[in-house]
Motif scaffolding. Structure first.
Motif, mmCIF file in Angstrom:
data_model
loop_
_atom_site.group_PDB
_atom_site.id
_atom_site.type_symbol
_atom_site.label_atom_id
_atom_site.label_comp_id
_atom_site.label_asym_id
_atom_site.label_seq_id
_atom_site.Cartn_x
_atom_site.Cartn_y
_atom_site.Cartn_z
ATOM 1 N N ALA A 1 0.879 -1.337 0.111
ATOM 2 C CA ALA A 1 -0.079 0.063 0.023
ATOM 3 C C ALA A 1 0.938 1.220 0.016
ATOM 4 O O ALA A 1 0.367 2.345 -0.734
ATOM 5 C CB ALA A 1 -0.866 -0.119 1.230
ATOM 6 N N ALA B 1 0.986 3.931 -3.350
ATOM 7 C CA ALA B 1 0.390 5.268 -2.883
ATOM 8 C C ALA B 1 1.395 6.137 -3.349
ATOM 9 O O ALA B 1 1.040 7.221 -3.936
ATOM 10 C CB ALA B 1 0.000 5.678 -1.296
ATOM 11 N N VAL C 1 -3.635 9.695 -0.936
ATOM 12 C CA VAL C 1 -4.277 8.546 -1.515
ATOM 13 C C VAL C 1 -5.040 7.845 -0.436
ATOM 14 O O VAL C 1 -4.532 7.164 0.592
ATOM 15 C CB VAL C 1 -2.992 7.604 -2.011
ATOM 16 C CG1 VAL C 1 -3.781 6.487 -2.666
ATOM 17 C CG2 VAL C 1 -2.289 8.287 -3.117
ATOM 18 N N PHE D 1 -7.610 4.589 -0.281
ATOM 19 C CA PHE D 1 -7.803 3.335 -1.011
ATOM 20 C C PHE D 1 -9.201 3.095 -0.400
ATOM 21 O O PHE D 1 -9.616 3.095 0.795
ATOM 22 C CB PHE D 1 -7.070 2.367 -0.598
ATOM 23 C CG PHE D 1 -5.642 2.505 -1.406
ATOM 24 C CD1 PHE D 1 -5.422 2.706 -2.720
ATOM 25 C CD2 PHE D 1 -4.326 2.693 -0.722
ATOM 26 C CE1 PHE D 1 -4.546 2.856 -3.369
ATOM 27 C CE2 PHE D 1 -3.174 2.995 -1.167
ATOM 28 C CZ PHE D 1 -3.127 2.911 -2.750
ATOM 29 N N ALA E 1 -15.266 4.886 -4.247
ATOM 30 C CA ALA E 1 -14.065 6.014 -4.157
ATOM 31 C C ALA E 1 -14.837 7.366 -4.631
ATOM 32 O O ALA E 1 -14.421 8.379 -4.042
ATOM 33 C CB ALA E 1 -13.256 5.645 -5.417
ATOM 34 N N SER F 1 -10.023 3.638 -10.524
ATOM 35 C CA SER F 1 -10.254 2.249 -10.285
ATOM 36 C C SER F 1 -10.115 1.491 -11.581
ATOM 37 O O SER F 1 -9.356 1.607 -12.272
ATOM 38 C CB SER F 1 -11.872 2.186 -9.646
ATOM 39 O OG SER F 1 -12.006 0.736 -9.083
ATOM 40 N N LEU G 1 -10.047 -2.703 -6.678
ATOM 41 C CA LEU G 1 -9.408 -1.839 -5.772
ATOM 42 C C LEU G 1 -9.662 -0.372 -6.370
ATOM 43 O O LEU G 1 -9.916 -0.176 -7.628
ATOM 44 C CB LEU G 1 -7.911 -2.012 -5.892
ATOM 45 C CG LEU G 1 -6.955 -1.052 -5.036
ATOM 46 C CD1 LEU G 1 -7.085 -1.176 -3.704
ATOM 47 C CD2 LEU G 1 -5.272 -1.301 -5.627
ATOM 48 N N SER G 2 -9.879 0.593 -5.683
ATOM 49 C CA SER G 2 -9.968 1.723 -6.149
ATOM 50 C C SER G 2 -9.474 3.071 -5.113
ATOM 51 O O SER G 2 -8.836 2.299 -4.131
ATOM 52 C CB SER G 2 -11.493 2.193 -6.100
ATOM 53 O OG SER G 2 -12.077 2.426 -4.818
ATOM 54 N N ALA G 3 -9.346 4.077 -5.499
ATOM 55 C CA ALA G 3 -8.758 5.208 -4.726
ATOM 56 C C ALA G 3 -9.289 6.592 -5.104
ATOM 57 O O ALA G 3 -9.781 6.810 -6.198
ATOM 58 C CB ALA G 3 -7.147 5.275 -5.042
ATOM 59 N N MET H 1 -10.015 -2.179 2.529
ATOM 60 C CA MET H 1 -9.051 -1.015 1.836
ATOM 61 C C MET H 1 -7.472 -1.490 1.736
ATOM 62 O O MET H 1 -7.170 -1.755 2.786
ATOM 63 C CB MET H 1 -9.431 0.360 2.441
ATOM 64 C CG MET H 1 -8.851 0.755 3.882
ATOM 65 S SD MET H 1 -8.885 2.245 4.778
ATOM 66 C CE MET H 1 -8.198 3.321 3.382
ATOM 67 N N ALA H 2 -6.998 -0.963 0.881
ATOM 68 C CA ALA H 2 -5.644 -1.139 0.630
ATOM 69 C C ALA H 2 -5.265 -2.810 0.675
ATOM 70 O O ALA H 2 -4.068 -3.104 1.133
ATOM 71 C CB ALA H 2 -4.656 -0.450 1.550
ATOM 72 N N CYS I 1 -3.061 -4.353 -3.933
ATOM 73 C CA CYS I 1 -2.193 -3.344 -4.017
ATOM 74 C C CYS I 1 -0.688 -4.031 -4.872
ATOM 75 O O CYS I 1 -0.206 -3.434 -5.655
ATOM 76 C CB CYS I 1 -1.514 -2.964 -2.746
ATOM 77 S SG CYS I 1 -2.794 -1.877 -1.975
#
Length: 413
Positions: free
Chosen positions: A81, A85, A99, A101, A108, A260, A270-272, A299-300, A305
């Protein structure tokens, strides 16, 4: 019901045709249980930018799985992660460097909305709870994101009485429209937290394109009225429009960007939501209530990742943007003959996105069946047939896709 207990997305389960049963994937191909093989023209909803089963991503995930599949991010961090980032912050323009996640694109966007609203609360400005979003836009299917989609597009119209109310306006395509939006923002700015837009392409709203100048107009308006600008790059990010991020083509930096889809190369969820420094600093305080109180359980996720880091390796090592440029040229050349077919009203291409716009699709099931019969996996929706292939697709595979669309539409009558 051949699907048994499985409830399918965007599907009327009573009348839908039985879904095809996928057995394996490889490169740009999907193998079915019955032995047929389809060339995938949409990269599994725009995610598999490197094709399926890329060995570098697979090896990274296997290595991470043996070491640590998951650990909570609450009070703990981990190398995948931290590294991801750092790499995203280095890739994104300007000072987009904080960032956050999450697991899905919709979440997101929800996080970005939450950041924008709380940004003003933390600065002592209450009442800035609404967003300005755009007709033809789509940002997800959760309740907060449905509220910033175009309700006239159909998917979310049933929920209009339940959703929060935001400002839905037209994109400022010219000086007159920009002046109109300028006046609207001047009148309503004290209740607005941010402007939210999909840069260059409104994806699920109909693959509608707009010029980079549109983004420059929105950046100017956001600055003039002291508003945050959020770019939803979930579809457009990671090369799809021809640049690594769509905002680069306009030379602007949003205050928050969401990512994403192709982030993990189509391997893991995964998204951010990534914020600029001044947004992040608004959350730094001795007051604990000024913290961003959000934390998706996965998350993360270290596996995701690891996949994303491996995907970024491939963008560094291989000429993905060059491949996109080649795909763009081929799509423009090979889809152009569709323009003279009955019912076709437009053909347009941007990056690795090719769209054939129809006046209507009379029988969607029949059109989908004709495409599958030609050995391709393409998912028309509403009034468009489109291609968003993997960047690693071969010229022969791409030609098969475009030829199948031409033939399927030619027999549509």
């Amino acid at each position: 019901m051949t699907h048994g207990t499985l409830w399918l997305p965007y599907t009327q389960m009573r009348t839908a045709l039985p879904p095809l049963h996928a057995a394996w994937t490889d490169g740009c191909r999907i193998g079915l249980e019955d032995g047929r093989v389809l060339i995938d023209g949409i990269a599994s909803w725009w995610t598999a930018c490197h094709g399926y089963n890329h060995p570098h991503i697979a090896e990274a995930v296997r290595h991470q799985l043996a070491r640590m599949p998951h650990v909570m991010l609450g009070g703990l961090v981990h190398e995948p992660a931290l590294r991801l980032a750092d790499r995203l912050a280095a890739l994104l323009p300007g000072d987009l460097e904080a960032v956050f996640f999450a697991e899905s694109g919709s979440v997101a966007v929800e996080v970005a909305i939450k950041m924008a609203v709380q940004y003003w609360l933390n600065r002592g400005e209450r009442g800035r709870t609404r967003l300005v979003a755009f007709r033809g836009g789509y940002h997800g299917d959760t309740f907060a994101t449905m509220a910033v989609c175009d309700p006239e597009e159909g998917m979310h119209s049933l929920f209009q009485g339940v959703l929060p109310q935001h400002h839905l306006v037209s994109l400022p395509h010219d000086d007159a429209a920009e002046a109109e939006l300028d006046g609207f923002l001047a009148t309503n700015r004290t209740g607005i937290a941010a402007i939210l837009v999909e840069p260059l392409v409104q994806g699920a709203g109909g693959m509608r394109f707009h010029a980079p100048e549109m983004l420059r107009r929105l950046r100017r308006l956001a600055d003039r009225h002291g508003l945050l600008l959020i770019l939803d790059e979930i579809f457009t990010g990671f090369g799809r429009t021809g640049s690594m991020f769509a905002c680069e083509q306009a030379g602007i930096v949003p205050d928050i960007v969401t990512l994403s889809k192709a982030l993990t190369g189509g391997t893991m969820a995964l998204s951010a939501a990534v914020a600029r420094r001044h947004v992040f600093e608004a959350f730094l305080s001795d007051d604990p209530t000024h913290a961003l109180m959000h934390g998706p359980t996965y998350m993360a996720n270290p596996l995701a990742c690891a996949a994303a880091n491996a995907s970024l390796d491939l963008f560094e090592r291989e000429d993905r943007l060059g491949q996109v440029a080649t795909i763009s040229s081929l799509l423009a050349e090979q889809l152009e003959p569709c323009r003279i077919l009955p019912g076709v009203v437009d053909v347009r291409v941007m990056g690795a996105i090719g769209v054939v716009q129809l006046d209507r699709i009379a029988d969607m099931n029949a059109l989908k069946a004709r495409l599958v019969a030609q050995g391709v996996w393409v998912r028309p929706f509403r009034d468009i047939v489109y291609l968003t292939p993997s960047f690693t697709i071969t010229t022969d595979q791409l030609a098969t896709l475009t030829r199948a669309i031409h033939q399927a539409l030619g027999r549509a009558g």
